[in-house]
Design a protein around this motif. Sequence first.
Motif, mmCIF file in Angstrom:
data_model
loop_
_atom_site.group_PDB
_atom_site.id
_atom_site.type_symbol
_atom_site.label_atom_id
_atom_site.label_comp_id
_atom_site.label_asym_id
_atom_site.label_seq_id
_atom_site.Cartn_x
_atom_site.Cartn_y
_atom_site.Cartn_z
ATOM 1 N N GLY A 209 -4.290 1.217 7.432
ATOM 2 C CA GLY A 209 -4.532 1.710 6.089
ATOM 3 C C GLY A 209 -3.414 2.572 5.524
ATOM 4 O O GLY A 209 -3.404 2.858 4.323
ATOM 5 N N LEU A 210 -2.469 2.993 6.374
ATOM 6 C CA LEU A 210 -1.365 3.843 5.926
ATOM 7 C C LEU A 210 -0.221 2.940 5.470
ATOM 8 O O LEU A 210 0.641 2.551 6.251
ATOM 9 C CB LEU A 210 -0.923 4.767 7.060
ATOM 10 N N LEU A 249 -1.133 10.201 -1.355
ATOM 11 C CA LEU A 249 -1.895 11.086 -0.498
ATOM 12 C C LEU A 249 -2.955 10.251 0.221
ATOM 13 O O LEU A 249 -3.657 9.455 -0.414
ATOM 14 C CB LEU A 249 -2.558 12.184 -1.330
ATOM 15 N N TYR A 250 -3.059 10.447 1.540
ATOM 16 C CA TYR A 250 -3.999 9.696 2.357
ATOM 17 C C TYR A 250 -4.912 10.653 3.121
ATOM 18 O O TYR A 250 -4.534 11.795 3.419
ATOM 19 C CB TYR A 250 -3.259 8.824 3.375
ATOM 20 N N ARG A 251 -6.091 10.145 3.482
ATOM 21 C CA ARG A 251 -7.048 10.895 4.295
ATOM 22 C C ARG A 251 -7.588 10.000 5.406
ATOM 23 O O ARG A 251 -7.801 8.804 5.202
ATOM 24 C CB ARG A 251 -8.206 11.401 3.429
ATOM 25 N N GLY A 256 -11.336 6.520 12.039
ATOM 26 C CA GLY A 256 -11.328 5.473 11.036
ATOM 27 C C GLY A 256 -9.942 5.172 10.503
ATOM 28 O O GLY A 256 -8.929 5.759 10.919
ATOM 29 N N ALA A 257 -9.891 4.248 9.554
ATOM 30 C CA ALA A 257 -8.630 3.874 8.915
ATOM 31 C C ALA A 257 -8.263 4.914 7.861
ATOM 32 O O ALA A 257 -9.102 5.686 7.387
ATOM 33 C CB ALA A 257 -8.760 2.499 8.270
ATOM 34 N N TRP A 258 -6.983 4.921 7.488
ATOM 35 C CA TRP A 258 -6.521 5.800 6.423
ATOM 36 C C TRP A 258 -7.034 5.307 5.069
ATOM 37 O O TRP A 258 -7.082 4.102 4.798
ATOM 38 C CB TRP A 258 -5.000 5.842 6.406
ATOM 39 N N GLU A 259 -7.401 6.253 4.217
ATOM 40 C CA GLU A 259 -7.868 5.967 2.867
ATOM 41 C C GLU A 259 -6.900 6.607 1.872
ATOM 42 O O GLU A 259 -6.598 7.797 1.969
ATOM 43 C CB GLU A 259 -9.265 6.561 2.682
#
Length: 331
Positions: A209-210, A249-251, A256-259
Amino acid sequence: MEGGVLVVEDAGTGSPTARRTFGGHDVECLASDADAPARAFCGTFESGLHRTDDGGETWERVGADALPESVTSVAVSPRDPAVVYAGTEPSAVFASADGGETWRELDGLTDLPSASEWSFPPRPDTHHARWIEPDPNDPEHLYVGVEAGALVRTRDGGETWEDRVPSARRDTHSMTTHADEPGRAWTAAGDGYAETRDGGETWTHPQEGLDHRYCWSVVVDRTDPSRVLISSASGPRSAHDADRAESYLYRREGDGAWERLDEAGMPTGPGVVRAVLARGGDAGEFYAVTNRGLYRTADGGDSFDRLDVPWPDAYERQTPAGLAAVPTVER
């Protein structure tokens, strides 16, 4: 910011105030002392390390007889606020045990085998200590990110150094640790994200996800270290150059996967330089600064609010150098 420090008070309220201080200096890094909120340290590229003891009203240079002029990283020990570390260009690490009054070099850093490969691309004949991360659970354990070339450690307070391990990133820009998670550390690097659970012996690289992997700033939640926020871009120019900027910006929650946080109220994408992040004092509280302003979230990144402080047009062209969040300053 470029050329000075912006002090914002009452940042967690609806009526913050801001004042510019420490003007005329090429700011490189900033660190604060949670146990002494009126104290902060600011490293500059050409005029050494400076300290304020009154919330930024006045600054004084410290360590002028010991530290080089280019101070590229600074950190206050989370266990003992009298212990301060400074990293420099050329790469070296210095320590003070008296709040910055006197300093000694922690020798041997550039004797490591990988040092011959260290090089900062814009100035390939040199390199510097970009980040220093003291271990909150072990006063003798210190991580140092050299830009660019290695993430190294000392486990005896700087008496000896341990070279990079194969799974560590080579271009660490920032790190974070957490007092409730012994052995854990998180890194944002030019060659991607990484985290460790064994004090830096081995590193894993969760990347799902990143989509932008030139990572700059990383923070974890004060009460929930499974929540990680990171700022990133596709490369250095889109991260740092306002004319070519495109950052995100990611979380990540747990395993879990990056959002990507595109709809959280904080500008990202074209025209936005990479954010510098800081952990707040409450659960879910983070601060973020870019060329588009200073932002706060109180819900772990679900929504951000821009702080209502003056933001001159000149700031739109700048790339923030550091951000420190401290308790309310009493003067």
